[in-house]
Write a protein that holds these residues in place. Structure first.
Motif, PDB file in Angstrom:
ATOM      1  N   ASP A 249      48.317  -7.393 -23.804  1.00 43.67           N
ATOM      2  CA  ASP A 249      47.947  -7.700 -25.189  1.00 43.67           C
ATOM      3  C   ASP A 249      47.946  -9.196 -25.461  1.00 43.67           C
ATOM      4  O   ASP A 249      47.232  -9.677 -26.338  1.00 43.67           O
ATOM      5  N   THR A 250      48.758  -9.947 -24.710  1.00 41.60           N
ATOM      6  CA  THR A 250      48.768 -11.403 -24.869  1.00 41.60           C
ATOM      7  C   THR A 250      47.420 -11.988 -24.468  1.00 41.60           C
ATOM      8  O   THR A 250      46.892 -12.892 -25.132  1.00 41.60           O
ATOM      9  N   VAL A 251      46.844 -11.481 -23.380  1.00 40.37           N
ATOM     10  CA  VAL A 251      45.536 -11.965 -22.930  1.00 40.37           C
ATOM     11  C   VAL A 251      44.426 -11.442 -23.835  1.00 40.37           C
ATOM     12  O   VAL A 251      43.504 -12.177 -24.209  1.00 40.37           O
ATOM     13  N   ILE A 252      44.517 -10.190 -24.223  1.00 40.09           N
ATOM     14  CA  ILE A 252      43.460  -9.557 -25.013  1.00 40.09           C
ATOM     15  C   ILE A 252      43.374 -10.141 -26.422  1.00 40.09           C
ATOM     16  O   ILE A 252      42.287 -10.437 -26.927  1.00 40.09           O
ATOM     17  N   THR A 253      44.526 -10.335 -27.070  1.00 42.44           N
ATOM     18  CA  THR A 253      44.534 -10.810 -28.458  1.00 42.44           C
ATOM     19  C   THR A 253      44.659 -12.323 -28.579  1.00 42.44           C
ATOM     20  O   THR A 253      44.356 -12.890 -29.627  1.00 42.44           O
ATOM     21  N   GLY A 254      45.131 -12.972 -27.510  1.00 35.50           N
ATOM     22  CA  GLY A 254      45.368 -14.409 -27.583  1.00 35.50           C
ATOM     23  C   GLY A 254      46.670 -14.767 -28.266  1.00 35.50           C
ATOM     24  O   GLY A 254      46.987 -15.944 -28.436  1.00 35.50           O
ATOM     25  N   GLN A 255      47.445 -13.753 -28.651  1.00 38.97           N
ATOM     26  CA  GLN A 255      48.733 -13.965 -29.306  1.00 38.97           C
ATOM     27  C   GLN A 255      49.850 -13.461 -28.398  1.00 38.97           C
ATOM     28  O   GLN A 255      49.793 -12.319 -27.934  1.00 38.97           O
ATOM     29  N   PRO A 256      50.871 -14.296 -28.136  1.00 31.37           N
ATOM     30  CA  PRO A 256      51.944 -13.847 -27.241  1.00 31.37           C
ATOM     31  C   PRO A 256      52.714 -12.664 -27.813  1.00 31.37           C
ATOM     32  O   PRO A 256      53.035 -12.628 -28.997  1.00 31.37           O
ATOM     33  N   VAL A 257      52.985 -11.692 -26.962  1.00 30.62           N
ATOM     34  CA  VAL A 257      53.796 -10.540 -27.354  1.00 30.62           C
ATOM     35  C   VAL A 257      55.250 -10.879 -27.067  1.00 30.62           C
ATOM     36  O   VAL A 257      55.599 -11.204 -25.931  1.00 30.62           O
ATOM     37  N   PRO A 258      56.124 -10.863 -28.082  1.00 34.46           N
ATOM     38  CA  PRO A 258      57.550 -11.125 -27.811  1.00 34.46           C
ATOM     39  C   PRO A 258      58.127 -10.028 -26.934  1.00 34.46           C
ATOM     40  O   PRO A 258      57.922  -8.842 -27.192  1.00 34.46           O
ATOM     41  N   LEU A 259      58.840 -10.419 -25.890  1.00 37.76           N
ATOM     42  CA  LEU A 259      59.292  -9.469 -24.881  1.00 37.76           C
ATOM     43  C   LEU A 259      60.759  -9.094 -25.048  1.00 37.76           C
ATOM     44  O   LEU A 259      61.562  -9.876 -25.544  1.00 37.76           O
ATOM     45  N   ILE A 260      61.096  -7.906 -24.606  1.00 33.67           N
ATOM     46  CA  ILE A 260      62.482  -7.447 -24.620  1.00 33.67           C
ATOM     47  C   ILE A 260      63.227  -8.015 -23.416  1.00 33.67           C
ATOM     48  O   ILE A 260      64.406  -8.349 -23.495  1.00 33.67           O
ATOM     49  N   THR A 261      62.529  -8.109 -22.305  1.00 33.85           N
ATOM     50  CA  THR A 261      63.109  -8.654 -21.074  1.00 33.85           C
ATOM     51  C   THR A 261      62.446  -9.971 -20.741  1.00 33.85           C
ATOM     52  O   THR A 261      61.224 -10.075 -20.782  1.00 33.85           O
ATOM     53  N   SER A 262      63.233 -10.978 -20.395  1.00 34.98           N
ATOM     54  CA  SER A 262      62.667 -12.281 -20.050  1.00 34.98           C
ATOM     55  C   SER A 262      61.858 -12.191 -18.764  1.00 34.98           C
ATOM     56  O   SER A 262      62.085 -11.320 -17.925  1.00 34.98           O
ATOM     57  N   GLU A 263      60.914 -13.107 -18.616  1.00 37.23           N
ATOM     58  CA  GLU A 263      60.079 -13.129 -17.416  1.00 37.23           C
ATOM     59  C   GLU A 263      60.930 -13.275 -16.153  1.00 37.23           C
ATOM     60  O   GLU A 263      60.662 -12.643 -15.132  1.00 37.23           O
TER      61      GLU A 263
ATOM     62  N   ASP B  50      41.274 -12.619 -17.068  1.00 38.22           N
ATOM     63  CA  ASP B  50      40.018 -12.063 -17.577  1.00 38.22           C
ATOM     64  C   ASP B  50      39.349 -11.131 -16.576  1.00 38.22           C
ATOM     65  O   ASP B  50      38.714 -10.139 -16.957  1.00 38.22           O
ATOM     66  N   GLU B  51      39.488 -11.427 -15.286  1.00 39.70           N
ATOM     67  CA  GLU B  51      38.908 -10.539 -14.274  1.00 39.70           C
ATOM     68  C   GLU B  51      39.571  -9.168 -14.319  1.00 39.70           C
ATOM     69  O   GLU B  51      38.891  -8.130 -14.297  1.00 39.70           O
ATOM     70  N   MET B  52      40.901  -9.145 -14.404  1.00 41.63           N
ATOM     71  CA  MET B  52      41.606  -7.869 -14.485  1.00 41.63           C
ATOM     72  C   MET B  52      41.299  -7.175 -15.808  1.00 41.63           C
ATOM     73  O   MET B  52      41.108  -5.950 -15.858  1.00 41.63           O
ATOM     74  N   ARG B  53      41.225  -7.947 -16.874  1.00 39.08           N
ATOM     75  CA  ARG B  53      40.926  -7.388 -18.200  1.00 39.08           C
ATOM     76  C   ARG B  53      39.580  -6.662 -18.206  1.00 39.08           C
ATOM     77  O   ARG B  53      39.433  -5.624 -18.853  1.00 39.08           O
ATOM     78  N   ASN B  54      38.606  -7.186 -17.485  1.00 35.29           N
ATOM     79  CA  ASN B  54      37.255  -6.630 -17.492  1.00 35.29           C
ATOM     80  C   ASN B  54      36.983  -5.672 -16.336  1.00 35.29           C
ATOM     81  O   ASN B  54      35.847  -5.197 -16.178  1.00 35.29           O
ATOM     82  N   MET B  55      38.010  -5.389 -15.538  1.00 35.47           N
ATOM     83  CA  MET B  55      37.819  -4.508 -14.381  1.00 35.47           C
ATOM     84  C   MET B  55      37.646  -3.061 -14.828  1.00 35.47           C
ATOM     85  O   MET B  55      38.403  -2.550 -15.656  1.00 35.47           O
ATOM     86  N   ASP B  56      36.652  -2.408 -14.263  1.00 33.99           N
ATOM     87  CA  ASP B  56      36.446  -0.988 -14.528  1.00 33.99           C
ATOM     88  C   ASP B  56      37.679  -0.193 -14.094  1.00 33.99           C
ATOM     89  O   ASP B  56      38.271  -0.465 -13.045  1.00 33.99           O
ATOM     90  N   TRP B  57      38.055   0.787 -14.881  1.00 31.40           N
ATOM     91  CA  TRP B  57      39.288   1.526 -14.608  1.00 31.40           C
ATOM     92  C   TRP B  57      39.240   2.223 -13.244  1.00 31.40           C
ATOM     93  O   TRP B  57      40.247   2.270 -12.533  1.00 31.40           O
ATOM     94  N   ARG B  58      38.058   2.739 -12.870  1.00 40.18           N
ATOM     95  CA  ARG B  58      37.963   3.440 -11.588  1.00 40.18           C
ATOM     96  C   ARG B  58      38.118   2.469 -10.423  1.00 40.18           C
ATOM     97  O   ARG B  58      38.759   2.779  -9.415  1.00 40.18           O
TER      98      ARG B  58
END
Length: 303
Positions: A50-64, A87-95
Motif C-alpha cells: 500500500d505504501t507503493v500503491i498509494t504513495g503514503q507510508p503505512v505505519p507498521l506494527i513491526t520495525s523493518e 512498480d514492476e512487482m505492482r504491475n505483475m500479472d497475478w498468474r
C-alpha cells in the motif's frame, strides 16, 4: 543452509505484526512442509504494497529491522523470503507471480494464504484464482479462514488502531503477543541518572505505528533475560530537549550496562500521558508513582 532448488511450502502475505491470523497461516505452512518433505517458508515484501500503491507510508506494527526475526520466532518457519515490491512487482500479472516467482523461482509445492489476501496487478489474484492455478500446476493450496476475536476479524489495520489509541492490552490480545519496540541501546542525555532513575535509550523507528506519548508498564528483554520496567515514550517536554521521539525504559532493580545491546521493549499497559512538569522534583515524584503503579500492575497480573 537451505538448497536453492529445495521445494517449499510457502505462506503468502505481508505479515505485519505477525498476529494470530498470520500465525495460523504459518503453522499450516510448517505442517504442509513436514507432510511433503519441504522447507516451510514465508514469502513477503520488503515494503508494504500500500505504501507503493498509494504513495503514503503505512505505519507498521513491526520495525523493518525486526520483521525477519519476528516472523521466524512467532511463525516457526524455516525461512523468510523478501520480494522487492516496486512498480514492476505492482504491475505483475497475478498468474505470472504464481507461475514464475513462487513456483518457478522458489519451487513452491504448496501455497497457503488468507481468504482476504489479494495479489498481482490491481489485486486480481484472488484466493479462488490461486486455488484454481495451483490445481492446474499440480501443487497444493490452502485458503485459510480469517481468525476472529469477539466477532472481529484479526487484522493488522485493527491492531494499528488499538496501538494508536493506547489500547495495548487489546492490541496484544489480537497479536497473540505484546506490542514490541526493539533496537540497539543508545547513549542519551543522562537526565534519568541525575533524577535517580537510570534509563536505557532507544530510537523510535520512524516506520512504526507509534503509541500515544506517555508512560507505560513494560517488560525489557535483554540478553535472554526479562526485566520489569516503566517506559516513557516521548520528547522530554520538561527539559525542552527537542522533538525527536525516543523510547526510555527505566528497568526496575537493575544496575547493569546495556549500551550497544539489542533489546526488546514490550509495552503492556498505558499509565499516563507524557506531560511537562514545572521542575525536576515534580518529575521525580511522578516517576516514583509510575514505578509504584508498575510494581502493583505486575503483582496483580501474577494473581
Amino acid at each position: 543452509m537451505i538448497e536453492k532448488d529445495a521445494k517449499r511450502a510457502i505462506a503468502l502475505g505481508y505479515f505485519d505484526g505477525v498476529h494470530c491470523g498470520h500465525q495460523a497461516l504459518m503453522r499450516l505452512a510448517v505442517q504442509r512442509a513436514q507432510e511433503n518433505g519441504a522447507v516451510s517458508s514465508v514469502f513477503t515484501f520488503d515494503v508494504h504494497p500500500d505504501t507503493v500503491i498509494t504513495g503514503q507510508p503505512v505505519p507498521l506494527i513491526t520495525s523493518e529491522a525486526r520483521r525477519r526475526d519476528e516472523i521466524r520466532e512467532l511463525g516457526g518457519v524455516d525461512e523468510v523470503i523478501f520480494g522487492h515490491f516496486n512498480d514492476e512487482m505492482r504491475n505483475m500479472d497475478w498468474r505470472r507471480f504464481v507461475d514464475d516467482v513462487l513456483v518457478g523461482q522458489f519451487h513452491a509445492c504448496w501455497i497457503i494464504t488468507g481468504e482476504n489476501n489479494r495479489f498481482g496487478y490491481r489485486g486480481q489474484g484472488t484466493p479462488e484464482r490461486l486455488r484454481e492455478e495451483c490445481v492446474r500446476l499440480g501443487i497444493g493450496c490452502d485458503i485459510v479462514e480469517s481468525v476472529k476475536i469477539d466477532n472481529i476479524v484479526v487484522s493488522s489495520t485493527y491492531i494499528r488502531q488499538q496501538i494508536a489509541a493506547g489500547n495495548l492490552e487489546r492490541a496484544a490480545q489480537f497479536l497473540g503477543h505484546p506490542y514490541t519496540i526493539a533496537g540497539a541501546v543508545q547513549h542519551g542525555r543522562r537526565v534519568g541518572r541525575t533524577l535517580g532513575f537510570r534509563t536505557v535509550n532507544l530510537a523510535l523507528p520512524k516506520e512504526m505505528q507509534a503509541p500515544p506519548f506517555g508512560v507505560y508498564v513494560s517488560r525489557v528483554i535483554a540478553g535472554g533475560q526479562s526485566h520489569i520496567a516503566v517506559t516513557n515514550i516521548g520528547v522530554h517536554p520538561t527539559f525542552g530537549e527537542g522533538d525527536a521521539a525516543c523510547v526510555e525504559p527505566h528497568i526496575l532493580d537493575f544496575d547493569g550496562d546495556l549500551y550497544g545491546a539489542f533489546v526488546q521493549v514490550q509495552l503492556l499497559h498505558f499509565l499516563r500521558p507524557e506531560r511537562r512538569f514545572d521542575d525536576s522534583e515534580q518529575l521525580k515524584a511522578a516517576i516514583s508513582d509510575d514505578v509504584a503503579q508498575t510494581r502493583a500492575w505486575f503483582e496483580t497480573a501474577r494473581k
